[in-house]
Design a protein around this motif. Structure first.
Motif, short mmCIF file in Angstrom:
data_model
loop_
_atom_site.label_atom_id
_atom_site.label_comp_id
_atom_site.label_asym_id
_atom_site.label_seq_id
_atom_site.Cartn_x
_atom_site.Cartn_y
_atom_site.Cartn_z
N THR A 83 60.94 15.64 50.93
CA THR A 83 60.33 14.63 51.43
C THR A 83 59.07 15.08 52.10
O THR A 83 58.03 14.32 52.81
CB THR A 83 61.00 13.83 52.42
OG1 THR A 83 61.38 14.55 53.71
CG2 THR A 83 62.32 13.19 52.02
N GLN A 84 58.66 16.35 52.31
CA GLN A 84 57.43 16.77 52.91
C GLN A 84 57.44 16.47 54.24
O GLN A 84 56.27 15.99 54.80
CB GLN A 84 56.31 16.34 52.15
CG GLN A 84 56.44 17.18 50.43
CD GLN A 84 55.14 16.50 49.91
OE1 GLN A 84 54.25 16.06 50.34
NE2 GLN A 84 55.37 16.44 48.47
N CYS A 85 58.52 16.33 55.07
CA CYS A 85 58.61 16.06 56.37
C CYS A 85 58.86 16.87 57.35
O CYS A 85 59.99 17.59 57.04
CB CYS A 85 59.37 14.60 56.50
SG CYS A 85 58.75 13.18 55.78
N ARG B 30 59.35 10.90 62.14
CA ARG B 30 58.84 12.10 61.41
C ARG B 30 57.31 12.26 61.17
O ARG B 30 56.49 11.12 61.25
CB ARG B 30 59.47 11.71 59.91
CG ARG B 30 60.98 11.87 60.00
CD ARG B 30 61.47 11.88 58.31
NE ARG B 30 61.38 10.63 57.71
CZ ARG B 30 62.35 9.52 58.04
NH1 ARG B 30 63.47 9.52 58.64
NH2 ARG B 30 62.03 8.28 57.44
N LYS C 286 54.59 13.50 58.18
CA LYS C 286 54.40 13.52 56.74
C LYS C 286 53.47 14.53 56.44
O LYS C 286 52.19 14.49 56.89
CB LYS C 286 54.14 12.23 56.36
CG LYS C 286 53.82 12.39 54.78
CD LYS C 286 55.14 12.45 54.04
CE LYS C 286 55.03 12.54 52.42
NZ LYS C 286 56.33 12.43 51.84
N SER D 223 53.06 21.49 52.96
CA SER D 223 54.36 21.56 52.96
C SER D 223 54.94 22.63 52.08
O SER D 223 55.75 23.43 52.55
CB SER D 223 55.02 20.37 52.28
OG SER D 223 56.51 20.32 52.23
N SER E 192 50.81 19.74 63.39
CA SER E 192 52.02 18.91 63.13
C SER E 192 52.95 19.67 64.08
O SER E 192 53.83 19.23 64.83
CB SER E 192 52.49 18.67 61.61
OG SER E 192 51.38 18.04 60.80
N ASN F 235 66.96 11.25 56.05
CA ASN F 235 65.70 12.02 55.40
C ASN F 235 65.94 11.74 53.86
O ASN F 235 65.35 11.51 53.04
CB ASN F 235 65.72 13.29 55.67
CG ASN F 235 65.19 13.74 57.11
OD1 ASN F 235 64.89 12.60 57.73
ND2 ASN F 235 64.91 14.73 57.58
#
Length: 264
Positions: free
Chosen positions: A21-23, A33, A35, A41, A87, A123
Motif C-alpha cells: 500500500t506504500q504506507c 497512515r 502515503k 516506497s 515522513s 492495511n
C-alpha cells in the motif's frame, strides 16, 4: 525481492511499513497512515532488504524507477529521499532510520530492529479498496487491464494511446515531482547571508529555521539556495543546499545535509 504479498515490516516496534500500500503507520495509531510516493516506497523497501549494507544511488534509482531510471533528474531522486525522511520524521523515530554515506550511498544501520510481519488486516483492506497510483514505468498490460472496454476503438488504437500516455508520463514525471515537492516552501524574508533560504510551510513556526541560519552561516557559500525542513517539536533538521532554485525543467546541483539531533 518483491514488494508484493501480504508482508509488512515492523521498524523499532513503533512503525509499520507496508510496501503493497506504500504506507507508513505508527503501531499505536494504525489508522493514521502516511502515503509514500511510489519511488520513495521502493527505495525504503530496498534499504530495508539490505539493512547493514550501503546501497548506492544507482541501485536505488534502478529499483525505484525501473527501466526509466536514467531519465530521473538529481533533484527528483533527492526529493524522494527527502520526502521519505520527512515522513519518518513525522512518525517520531528516536534515531534517523536512513544515513547518508558521502560519495557511497545510503544505509539503514544493522542495529535497527526491523521484523517481517503479516500485514495488519486494516492495511490489507485499504489496499484492496483503493486503486494504486500508476507508476511511471507501468507496462502496457497494466494500463489496459484498468481501462474500460471501448467498442468503438480497436485494440491497435488502444495500444497506441497507452504508449503515448506512458511516454508523456516518462518525460514529464521527473520534472514535475521535483518541482511539486518544494513549490510549497516559503522564502525567508530577511537573512544574515547572501543566500536565499526556504522553509517548509507546514511547520507551526519558523523559530528553529531562523536559529539554524544564525548559527550556521558557513552553510551559505556564494549565493546558494537552501531548503530547510524541521519542526518546532522535533530535534531533527535537514537542509538541501542548491546551486539554483529548484524549478521544473531546470538542471541543478544540490547537496543534502541532515542533523538527527539539532539543538537550536
Amino acid at each position: 525481492m518483491s514488494e508484493t504479498g501480504n508482508v509488512s515490516y515492523l521498524i523499532e516496534n513503533r512503525i509499520i511499513f507496508t510496501p503493497a500500500t506504500q504506507c507508513l503507520a505508527r503501531v499505536d495509531h494504525p489508522n493514521q497512515r502516511i502515503k509514500l510516493k511510489h519511488s520513495a516506497s521502493l527505495c525504503l523497501l530496498l534499504l530495508i532488504q539490505h539493512r547493514g549494507q550501503v546501497v548506492s544511488q544507482n541501485e536505488l534509482l534502478e529499483f525505484g524507477w525501473g527501466k526509466n531510471h536514467r531519465q530521473v533528474s538529481f533533484n527528483a531522486f533527492y526529493q524522494s529521499i527527502l520526502s521519505l525522511r520527512k515522513s519518518l520524521l513525522q512518525l517520531e523515530l528516536e534515531q534517523p532510520l536512513i544515513t547518508t554515506i558521502p560519495r557511497k550511498g545510503l544505509i539503514i544501520q544493522e542495529e535497527f530492529d526491523i521484523q517481517v510481519i503479516d500485514t495488519p488486516e486494516n492495511n490489507s483492506a485499504s489496499a484492496e479498496e483503493s486503486l494504486a497510483p500508476l507508476a511511471p514505468d507501468a507496462t502496457i498490460e497494466e494500463l489496459l487491464a484498468d481501462t474500460p472496454r471501448q467498442p468503438l476503438i480497436t485494440t491497435a488504437e488502444t495500444i497506441m494511446l497507452a504508449l503515448t500516455l506512458i511516454i508523456c508520463v516518462l518525460i514529464l514525471y521527473p520534472w514535475q515531482a521535483s518541482d511539486d515537492y518544494f513549490s510549497g516552501y516559503i522564502a525567508a524574508s530577511k537573512t544574515p547571508t547572501d543566500c536565499q533560504y526556504y522553509f517548509n510551510s507546514d511547520a507551526s513556526n519558523f523559530s528553529r529555521h531562523t536559529a539554524f541560519i544564525d548559527k550556521n552561516p558557513g552553510l551559505c557559500q556564494s549565493h546558494k539556495f537552501i531548503y530547510i525542513t524541521t519542526y518546532p517539536e522535533s530535534k531533527k533538521l535537514s537542509a538541501l543546499v542548491c546551486r539554483s532554485p529548484i524549478k521544473a525543467r531546470q538542471e541543478n546541483a544540490c547537496q543534502p545535509v541532515y542533523y538527527p539531533r539539532y539543538d537550536s
